[in-house]
Design a protein around this motif. Structure first.
Motif, PDB file in Angstrom:
ATOM      1  N   VAL A 128    -114.178 -30.879  60.879  1.00 40.92           N
ATOM      2  CA  VAL A 128    -114.627 -32.272  60.799  1.00 40.92           C
ATOM      3  C   VAL A 128    -113.424 -33.208  60.674  1.00 40.92           C
ATOM      4  O   VAL A 128    -113.375 -34.268  61.303  1.00 40.92           O
ATOM      5  CB  VAL A 128    -115.597 -32.466  59.611  1.00 40.92           C
ATOM      6  CG1 VAL A 128    -115.968 -33.943  59.451  1.00 40.92           C
ATOM      7  CG2 VAL A 128    -116.851 -31.624  59.814  1.00 40.92           C
ATOM      8  N   CYS A 131    -111.653 -33.015  64.307  1.00 42.28           N
ATOM      9  CA  CYS A 131    -112.460 -33.357  65.485  1.00 42.28           C
ATOM     10  C   CYS A 131    -113.308 -34.614  65.288  1.00 42.28           C
ATOM     11  O   CYS A 131    -113.645 -35.287  66.262  1.00 42.28           O
ATOM     12  CB  CYS A 131    -113.368 -32.180  65.849  1.00 42.28           C
ATOM     13  SG  CYS A 131    -112.466 -30.672  66.274  1.00 42.28           S
ATOM     14  N   LYS A 132    -113.676 -34.924  64.052  1.00 40.80           N
ATOM     15  CA  LYS A 132    -114.490 -36.116  63.773  1.00 40.80           C
ATOM     16  C   LYS A 132    -113.931 -36.840  62.548  1.00 40.80           C
ATOM     17  O   LYS A 132    -114.626 -36.998  61.533  1.00 40.80           O
ATOM     18  CB  LYS A 132    -115.951 -35.716  63.546  1.00 40.80           C
ATOM     19  CG  LYS A 132    -116.590 -34.977  64.713  1.00 40.80           C
ATOM     20  CD  LYS A 132    -118.030 -34.605  64.420  1.00 40.80           C
ATOM     21  CE  LYS A 132    -118.625 -33.783  65.556  1.00 40.80           C
ATOM     22  NZ  LYS A 132    -118.753 -34.547  66.802  1.00 40.80           N
ATOM     23  N   PRO A 133    -112.677 -37.276  62.613  1.00 45.21           N
ATOM     24  CA  PRO A 133    -112.020 -37.833  61.422  1.00 45.21           C
ATOM     25  C   PRO A 133    -112.694 -39.090  60.866  1.00 45.21           C
ATOM     26  O   PRO A 133    -112.694 -39.304  59.646  1.00 45.21           O
ATOM     27  CB  PRO A 133    -110.599 -38.134  61.912  1.00 45.21           C
ATOM     28  CG  PRO A 133    -110.717 -38.248  63.397  1.00 45.21           C
ATOM     29  CD  PRO A 133    -111.787 -37.290  63.788  1.00 45.21           C
ATOM     30  N   LEU A 134    -113.267 -39.916  61.719  1.00 49.19           N
ATOM     31  CA  LEU A 134    -113.875 -41.163  61.259  1.00 49.19           C
ATOM     32  C   LEU A 134    -115.180 -40.923  60.509  1.00 49.19           C
ATOM     33  O   LEU A 134    -115.615 -41.787  59.739  1.00 49.19           O
ATOM     34  CB  LEU A 134    -114.127 -42.098  62.457  1.00 49.19           C
ATOM     35  CG  LEU A 134    -112.870 -42.541  63.218  1.00 49.19           C
ATOM     36  CD1 LEU A 134    -113.244 -43.444  64.384  1.00 49.19           C
ATOM     37  CD2 LEU A 134    -111.896 -43.254  62.279  1.00 49.19           C
ATOM     38  N   ARG A 135    -115.778 -39.773  60.699  1.00 52.64           N
ATOM     39  CA  ARG A 135    -117.042 -39.464  60.030  1.00 52.64           C
ATOM     40  C   ARG A 135    -116.884 -38.429  58.921  1.00 52.64           C
ATOM     41  O   ARG A 135    -117.870 -37.935  58.377  1.00 52.64           O
ATOM     42  CB  ARG A 135    -118.049 -38.951  61.063  1.00 52.64           C
ATOM     43  CG  ARG A 135    -118.383 -39.952  62.168  1.00 52.64           C
ATOM     44  CD  ARG A 135    -119.481 -39.402  63.044  1.00 52.64           C
ATOM     45  NE  ARG A 135    -120.679 -39.091  62.255  1.00 52.64           N
ATOM     46  CZ  ARG A 135    -121.627 -38.248  62.666  1.00 52.64           C
ATOM     47  NH1 ARG A 135    -121.509 -37.612  63.823  1.00 52.64           N
ATOM     48  NH2 ARG A 135    -122.682 -38.020  61.911  1.00 52.64           N
ATOM     49  N   HIS A 136    -115.629 -38.090  58.593  1.00 51.23           N
ATOM     50  CA  HIS A 136    -115.377 -37.011  57.626  1.00 51.23           C
ATOM     51  C   HIS A 136    -116.035 -37.276  56.282  1.00 51.23           C
ATOM     52  O   HIS A 136    -116.746 -36.418  55.739  1.00 51.23           O
ATOM     53  CB  HIS A 136    -113.869 -36.820  57.454  1.00 51.23           C
ATOM     54  CG  HIS A 136    -113.511 -35.668  56.560  1.00 51.23           C
ATOM     55  ND1 HIS A 136    -113.192 -35.836  55.237  1.00 51.23           N
ATOM     56  CD2 HIS A 136    -113.450 -34.328  56.793  1.00 51.23           C
ATOM     57  CE1 HIS A 136    -112.931 -34.668  54.690  1.00 51.23           C
ATOM     58  NE2 HIS A 136    -113.077 -33.731  55.610  1.00 51.23           N
ATOM     59  N   ILE A 139    -119.908 -37.115  56.599  1.00 51.86           N
ATOM     60  CA  ILE A 139    -120.462 -35.775  56.807  1.00 51.86           C
ATOM     61  C   ILE A 139    -120.310 -34.913  55.557  1.00 51.86           C
ATOM     62  O   ILE A 139    -121.260 -34.246  55.133  1.00 51.86           O
ATOM     63  CB  ILE A 139    -119.775 -35.102  58.013  1.00 51.86           C
ATOM     64  CG1 ILE A 139    -120.128 -35.842  59.303  1.00 51.86           C
ATOM     65  CG2 ILE A 139    -120.199 -33.632  58.133  1.00 51.86           C
ATOM     66  CD1 ILE A 139    -119.401 -35.332  60.530  1.00 51.86           C
ATOM     67  N   SER A 221    -114.947 -22.149  64.804  1.00 54.37           N
ATOM     68  CA  SER A 221    -114.434 -23.421  64.291  1.00 54.37           C
ATOM     69  C   SER A 221    -112.993 -23.631  64.701  1.00 54.37           C
ATOM     70  O   SER A 221    -112.607 -24.723  65.157  1.00 54.37           O
ATOM     71  CB  SER A 221    -114.556 -23.463  62.760  1.00 54.37           C
ATOM     72  OG  SER A 221    -115.898 -23.411  62.353  1.00 54.37           O
ATOM     73  N   ALA A 228    -109.177 -29.189  70.324  1.00 56.66           N
ATOM     74  CA  ALA A 228    -109.001 -30.617  70.032  1.00 56.66           C
ATOM     75  C   ALA A 228    -107.538 -30.954  69.766  1.00 56.66           C
ATOM     76  O   ALA A 228    -107.041 -32.003  70.199  1.00 56.66           O
ATOM     77  CB  ALA A 228    -109.865 -31.014  68.835  1.00 56.66           C
TER      78      ALA A 228
END
Length: 318
Positions: A128, A131-136, A139, A221, A228
């Motif tokens: 997370v 790959c999805k740093p803005l939503r870390h 989440i 993972s 990424a």
């Protein structure tokens, strides 16, 4: 004259006997010294790690909270086996009550499964974060972390408790001597003089459901993480991303590589001396707890700096 039956059957034994390391009984008091050193390192390292994360407000983040879970699990894992193991090695305290043996078996496998689950959660955290740093933070919120912590305890408990009951149903034993330094599921099952196919199948089911599934998910993972990372345009960004995963990769490899060596030697290494099996399985439970704090202490700047100046600082979060 009839030939006497030399096979002794023990019905519902109250006590079992741990041999320690079969084949090395004469020198296992010396083997206890490096084992004690590893146990001491695990106690000190993981206790310092827990205290550091607890007292430093800036470390109250998902990555470090999961690291605290790993440290607590490591403390439980090595403490479950070491006092009795050293009693066997140094003081010939080999007898153990049957129910106490089952209890030790339960906690050994529960902490093993919990550690595997924590490593999976840490791999998800790194996935997370990269790959999805803005939503870390969204989440992996505090609520999600609490849920993960509860599941990490419930999953092995629900799966491993039946193993103890399946052993309790066995009444006839061909021996009460466990050729091991601690109580382990298959070591106990092998003593039974009854049909143990259900025990063996269920043991394999639990192993593959927990350790096997976790290994697959962690591998997936990291495949996604590396894909990424290599798509990042800047070399510095790629190196920083790899560095954030380095410590977890080291811990992941030491846990699973030792585990698979132990598993393969136990299942397929019929020509391997028994003491090699026992040493591998004992090191599997001692080496990761001793090394994990060192790996994270060396590779994580925030933890290393905090340890250096930990004493006497404010423990309240703003």
């Amino acid at each position: 004259m009839p030939v006497p039956n030399l096979t002794t059957v023990h019905y519902s034994p109250s006590f079992l006997t741990l041999t320690g390391i079969p084949g090395l009984e004469a020198v296992q008091h010396w083997i206890g010294i490096p084992f004690l050193l590893m146990y001491t390192a695990a106690l000190l390292g993981n206790s310092i790690l827990l205290a550091t994360i607890w007292t430093e407000c800036s470390l109250h983040q998902p990555m470090y909270i999961l690291l605290a879970m790993l440290a607590a699990t490591d403390l439980g894992l090595c403490t479950t086996i070491m006092p009795k193991m050293l009693g066997v090695f140094w003081f010939a305290l080999r007898d153990i009550h049957f129910n106490a043996c089952l209890t030790q078996m339960f906690f050994v496998h529960t902490f093993q499964a919990t550690e595997s689950g924590v490593l999976l959660a840490m791999a998800f955290d790194r996935f997370v974060a990269i790959c999805k740093p803005l939503r870390h933070s969204a989440i992996l919120s505090n609520h999600v972390l609490c849920t993960i912590g509860i599941l990490l305890i419930l999953r092995p408990t629900v799966l491993i408790v039946p193993s103890a009951f399946l052993i309790k149903r066995l009444r006839r034993y061909k021996s009460t001597v466990i050729s091991h330094s601690y109580c382990e599921h298959m070591a106990i099952v092998k003593l039974a003089a009854s049909d143990v196919r259900v025990n063996k199948v269920y043991g394999l089911f639990v192993a593959f459901t927990i350790l096997g599934l976790d290994l697959v998910l962690i591998t997936m993972s990291y495949l996604l993480i590396f894909r990424a990372v290599f798509q990042l345009p800047q070399r510095a960004a790629r190196l920083k991303a790899v560095h954030t995963c380095a410590a977890h990769l080291c811990v992941f490899l030491e846990f699973y590589v030792l585990g698979f060596f132990s598993f393969l030697a136990h299942r397929f290494g019929h020509s391997v001396p028994p003491y090699v099996h026992i040493l591998l399985s004992s090191l599997y439970l001692l080496v990761p707890p001793a090394l994990n704090p060192i790996v994270y202490g060396v590779s994580t700047t925030a933890i290393r700096q905090r340890v250096q100046k930990m004493v006497g600082l404010n423990t309240k979060c703003p």
